[in-house]
Design an enzyme around this catalytic site. Structure first.
Site, PDB file in Angstrom:
ATOM      1  N   HIS A   3       0.840  -1.210   0.000  1.00 34.83           N
ATOM      2  CA  HIS A   3       0.000   0.000   0.000  1.00 34.83           C
ATOM      3  C   HIS A   3       0.870   1.254   0.000  1.00 34.83           C
ATOM      4  CE1 HIS A   3      -2.705  -2.933   2.244  1.00 34.83           C
ATOM      5  NE2 HIS A   3      -3.433  -2.605   1.190  1.00 34.83           N
TER       6      HIS A   3
ATOM      7  N   LYS B  78       3.513  -9.344  -0.425  1.00 37.44           N
ATOM      8  CA  LYS B  78       2.989  -8.694   0.785  1.00 37.44           C
ATOM      9  C   LYS B  78       1.471  -8.739   0.751  1.00 37.44           C
ATOM     10  CE  LYS B  78       6.893  -6.286   2.143  1.00 37.44           C
ATOM     11  NZ  LYS B  78       7.459  -5.858   3.404  1.00 37.44           N
TER      12      LYS B  78
ATOM     13  N   SER C  44      -2.099  -8.160   3.624  1.00 42.27           N
ATOM     14  CA  SER C  44      -2.598  -7.951   4.993  1.00 42.27           C
ATOM     15  C   SER C  44      -2.907  -9.291   5.642  1.00 42.27           C
ATOM     16  CB  SER C  44      -3.876  -7.107   4.966  1.00 42.27           C
ATOM     17  OG  SER C  44      -3.639  -5.912   4.271  1.00 42.27           O
TER      18      SER C  44
END
Ligand code: PAF
Length: 278
Positions: free
Chosen positions: A37, A184, A186
């Site tokens: 992000h 990557k 979450s």
């Protein structure tokens, strides 16, 4: 950076920039921000006057037995990361703010949303396009930023922008990886220590399949190599592993020039996705 929770306030804030014809970037996220992000936000920062990041775990893109309730959330952490990335407005609406009524109107994302991730998550992309189109109307960005990790999502959003004439440019940003190659996400926090060790095999397996396909042009052989590697070296269960044309997501044919090699793998508490675009 200003945290804004209502649509009215955000629109009032942005009005002056719109009138002054400033470049407004939107970076849609579901929060629990990580380096992926951060890269999206930094890229947006570099190329625009104003950066709006949305931080909203969208309930309409989760199926009844999926992880909406347990999806990780940490607003204080997100505020810190977004500030570091140079975000101007962090838009954190409540579910009631985004969905005050349910008039039964639904988005139908079409056939390309029923394959790959959509085969096991049949309503997922309807919900993604619903919330993304709402964010486009609310923010009216000139540019919107999405990661290539969700390659099918990116392709569908581009189709929606084309088919529904949204006046903005979609910008895509390459996958950000951990040092060992794991994309990557979450959701990586839900991997057990053992699964975390195994998970980089997903990317390695895709690389092997890509290598095989570039040499032999044998799609089935390439896919089988990757499947065998994932099945023998991890405890993950493959949801799908496919090679398709990109960005139209069709079956490949001899004239196909742009490919998406994508997979989703279930570990005990989490479903991970990864891909290679080539
Ligand atoms: O990619 C995501 O995090 C979500 O699907 C998005 C685009 C923010 C919509 O909720």
């Amino acid at each position: 950076m200003k945290v804004v929770t209502t649509i009215d306030e955000l629109q009032q804030e942005l009005e002056k920039y719109r009138t002054a014809k400033k470049k407004i970037a939107l970076v849609p996220t579901m929060g629990y921000l990580h380096d992926g992000h951060l890269t999206l936000a930094k890229t947006a920062r570099k190329d625009n006057d104003i950066v709006v990041m949305s931080d909203f775990v969208n309930p309409t893109q989760f199926g009844p037995n999926e992880d909406y309730e347990s999806y990780p959330r940490d607003l204080k952490h997100d505020e810190k990361i977004a500030t570091e990335a140079g975000v101007d407005y962090l838009f954190v609406p409540s579910v009631e703010e985004m969905y005050p009524t349910d008039g039964g109107i639904r988005f139908e994302a079409g056939p390309a949303s029923k394959i790959l991730c959509g085969a096991s998550r049949p309503i997922h992309f309807n919900g993604v396009l619903q919330v993304v189109s709402k964010l486009f109307h609310i923010v009216q960005p000139t540019h919107a930023y999405f990661g290539q990790k969700d390659a099918q999502q990116l392709a569908l959003i581009k189709m929606m922008v084309r088919d529904f004439n949204f006046p903005l440019t979609i910008c895509s940003v390459p996958i950000v990886r951990e040092e060992d190659g794991l994309a990557k996400s979450s959701r990586n926090v839900f991997l057990t220590a053992e699964e975390r060790k195994q998970a980089p095999t997903i990317q390695k397996a895709l690389q092997q399949a890509q290598k095989e396909f570039l040499q032999s042009h044998d799609k089935d052989k390439a896919i089988q190599i990757a499947k065998t590697m994932i099945e023998s070296e991890t405890s993950g269960k493959i949801d799908y592993l496919e090679l398709r044309s990109y960005p139209d997501l069709q079956e490949i044919h001899p004239e196909t020039r742009h490919f998406l090699l994508a997979t989703a793998v279930y570990f005990s508490n989490v479903r991970l996705i990864d891909n290679i675009l080539f």
